[in-house]
Scaffold this motif. Structure first.
Motif, mmCIF file in Angstrom:
data_model
loop_
_atom_site.group_PDB
_atom_site.id
_atom_site.type_symbol
_atom_site.label_atom_id
_atom_site.label_comp_id
_atom_site.label_asym_id
_atom_site.label_seq_id
_atom_site.Cartn_x
_atom_site.Cartn_y
_atom_site.Cartn_z
ATOM 1 N N PRO A 72 0.638 -1.306 0.072
ATOM 2 C CA PRO A 72 0.015 -0.031 -0.085
ATOM 3 C C PRO A 72 0.801 1.212 -0.025
ATOM 4 C CG PRO A 72 -1.032 -1.793 1.523
ATOM 5 C CD PRO A 72 0.252 -2.028 1.067
ATOM 6 N N GLU A 73 2.064 1.532 0.751
ATOM 7 C CA GLU A 73 2.836 2.665 0.741
ATOM 8 C C GLU A 73 3.334 2.835 -0.685
ATOM 9 O OE1 GLU A 73 6.669 4.488 3.153
ATOM 10 O OE2 GLU A 73 6.125 2.437 3.343
ATOM 11 N N VAL A 74 3.761 1.872 -1.442
ATOM 12 C CA VAL A 74 4.259 2.108 -2.708
ATOM 13 C C VAL A 74 3.158 2.328 -3.664
ATOM 14 C CG1 VAL A 74 5.475 1.011 -4.742
ATOM 15 C CG2 VAL A 74 6.244 0.652 -2.362
ATOM 16 N N LEU A 75 1.970 1.862 -3.425
ATOM 17 C CA LEU A 75 0.762 2.392 -4.287
ATOM 18 C C LEU A 75 0.402 3.755 -4.128
ATOM 19 C CD1 LEU A 75 -1.430 -0.951 -4.275
ATOM 20 C CD2 LEU A 75 0.059 -0.013 -6.330
ATOM 21 N N GLN A 76 0.621 4.215 -2.710
ATOM 22 C CA GLN A 76 0.197 5.606 -2.265
ATOM 23 C C GLN A 76 1.074 6.540 -2.967
ATOM 24 O OE1 GLN A 76 0.141 6.186 1.665
ATOM 25 N NE2 GLN A 76 -0.722 8.181 1.583
ATOM 26 N N LYS A 77 2.253 6.273 -2.889
ATOM 27 C CA LYS A 77 3.458 7.123 -3.635
ATOM 28 C C LYS A 77 3.180 7.289 -5.235
ATOM 29 C CE LYS A 77 5.493 9.025 -0.358
ATOM 30 N NZ LYS A 77 5.467 10.383 0.026
ATOM 31 N N CYS A 78 2.864 5.924 -5.830
ATOM 32 C CA CYS A 78 2.498 5.840 -7.245
ATOM 33 C C CYS A 78 1.365 6.878 -7.515
ATOM 34 C CB CYS A 78 2.011 4.452 -7.521
ATOM 35 S SG CYS A 78 3.530 3.211 -7.990
ATOM 36 N N LEU A 79 0.493 6.859 -6.720
ATOM 37 C CA LEU A 79 -0.775 7.840 -7.020
ATOM 38 C C LEU A 79 -0.479 9.284 -6.893
ATOM 39 C CD1 LEU A 79 -3.664 5.998 -4.847
ATOM 40 C CD2 LEU A 79 -3.463 6.436 -7.444
ATOM 41 N N GLY A 80 0.620 9.353 -5.824
ATOM 42 C CA GLY A 80 1.123 10.759 -5.626
ATOM 43 C C GLY A 80 1.827 11.219 -6.903
ATOM 44 N N ALA A 81 2.726 10.267 -7.250
ATOM 45 C CA ALA A 81 3.536 10.773 -8.432
ATOM 46 C C ALA A 81 2.758 10.957 -9.542
ATOM 47 C CB ALA A 81 4.598 9.872 -8.682
ATOM 48 N N LEU A 82 1.821 10.137 -9.873
ATOM 49 C CA LEU A 82 0.947 10.408 -10.984
ATOM 50 C C LEU A 82 0.288 11.514 -11.092
ATOM 51 C CD1 LEU A 82 -0.004 8.678 -13.399
ATOM 52 C CD2 LEU A 82 -1.880 7.660 -12.085
ATOM 53 N N CYS A 83 -0.410 11.805 -9.870
ATOM 54 C CA CYS A 83 -1.234 13.109 -9.518
ATOM 55 C C CYS A 83 -0.109 14.395 -9.873
ATOM 56 C CB CYS A 83 -1.670 13.504 -8.389
ATOM 57 S SG CYS A 83 -3.146 12.065 -8.167
ATOM 58 N N ALA A 84 0.988 14.419 -9.310
ATOM 59 C CA ALA A 84 2.078 15.502 -9.577
ATOM 60 C C ALA A 84 2.460 15.539 -10.997
ATOM 61 C CB ALA A 84 3.403 15.244 -8.736
ATOM 62 N N LEU A 85 2.657 14.515 -11.582
ATOM 63 C CA LEU A 85 3.088 14.502 -13.281
ATOM 64 C C LEU A 85 1.564 15.184 -13.995
ATOM 65 C CD1 LEU A 85 4.661 11.265 -13.621
ATOM 66 C CD2 LEU A 85 5.787 13.361 -13.949
ATOM 67 N N CYS A 86 0.688 15.018 -13.470
ATOM 68 C CA CYS A 86 -0.803 15.282 -14.048
ATOM 69 C C CYS A 86 -0.654 16.944 -14.039
ATOM 70 C CB CYS A 86 -1.944 14.618 -13.572
ATOM 71 S SG CYS A 86 -3.570 14.952 -14.452
ATOM 72 N N PHE A 87 -0.659 17.184 -12.679
ATOM 73 C CA PHE A 87 -0.884 18.860 -12.295
ATOM 74 C C PHE A 87 0.198 19.618 -12.877
ATOM 75 C CE2 PHE A 87 -3.714 17.509 -9.029
ATOM 76 C CZ PHE A 87 -4.900 18.029 -9.073
ATOM 77 N N GLU A 88 1.273 18.911 -13.306
ATOM 78 C CA GLU A 88 2.499 19.895 -13.816
ATOM 79 C C GLU A 88 2.345 19.743 -15.287
ATOM 80 O OE1 GLU A 88 4.722 21.546 -12.793
ATOM 81 O OE2 GLU A 88 4.578 21.078 -10.530
ATOM 82 N N LYS A 89 1.695 18.900 -15.884
ATOM 83 C CA LYS A 89 1.775 18.825 -17.420
ATOM 84 C C LYS A 89 0.659 19.030 -18.078
ATOM 85 C CE LYS A 89 6.112 17.786 -17.302
ATOM 86 N NZ LYS A 89 7.050 18.843 -17.415
ATOM 87 N N THR A 90 -0.625 18.959 -17.377
ATOM 88 C CA THR A 90 -1.939 19.401 -17.958
ATOM 89 C C THR A 90 -1.905 20.854 -18.050
ATOM 90 O OG1 THR A 90 -2.967 19.268 -15.901
ATOM 91 C CG2 THR A 90 -3.111 17.368 -17.552
#
Length: 126
Positions: A72-90
């Protein structure tokens, strides 16, 4: 900072051939810590990752999330990284939130299918 280093590190560490620890709990724990650290770097540098690399990385992160193969900790960080990329690139926050909602619905669908399959398998055993 060369953002491709984070992309390469994630790809190398998340590669399934590098995740077989033959039941060694300590090796699995250390591998999880390494993945979390790489994801923290990705989150922190998401603004400097070129668009093409960010897209490839987001695709890879999303596949990792759909696979539900990490703790779960890795999956949570995956979500965080995915959201960070999304907010930066959209182009704007609204578009980012729309993309995140679509991803969330896909993840819920995968979870529902897995639960259904588990329930069916369980019923077949009973």
């Amino acid at each position: 900072f060369d953002a491709s280093l984070a992309l390469t590190a994630w790809q190398e560490c998340s590669d399934s051939s590098n995740r077989n620890h033959n039941g060694d709990a300590e090796a699995e724990r250390i591998h999880g810590i390494l993945l979390v650290r790489i994801l923290n770097v990705i989150i922190g540098t998401s603004g400097s990752i070129p668009a093409d690399d960010a897209t490839a990385l987001a695709d890879d992160l999303f596949e990792s999330l759909l696979g539900l193969e990490y703790d779960p900790e890795v999956l949570q960080k995956c979500l965080g990284a995915l959201c960070a990329l999304c907010f930066e690139k959209t182009p704007n926050e609204k578009k980012a939130r729309e993309m995140i909602t679509v991803w969330g619905k896909k993840m819920v669908g995968v979870c529902e299918n897995n639960l259904k399959r588990y329930s069916e398998d369980r019923n077949a055993v009973d």
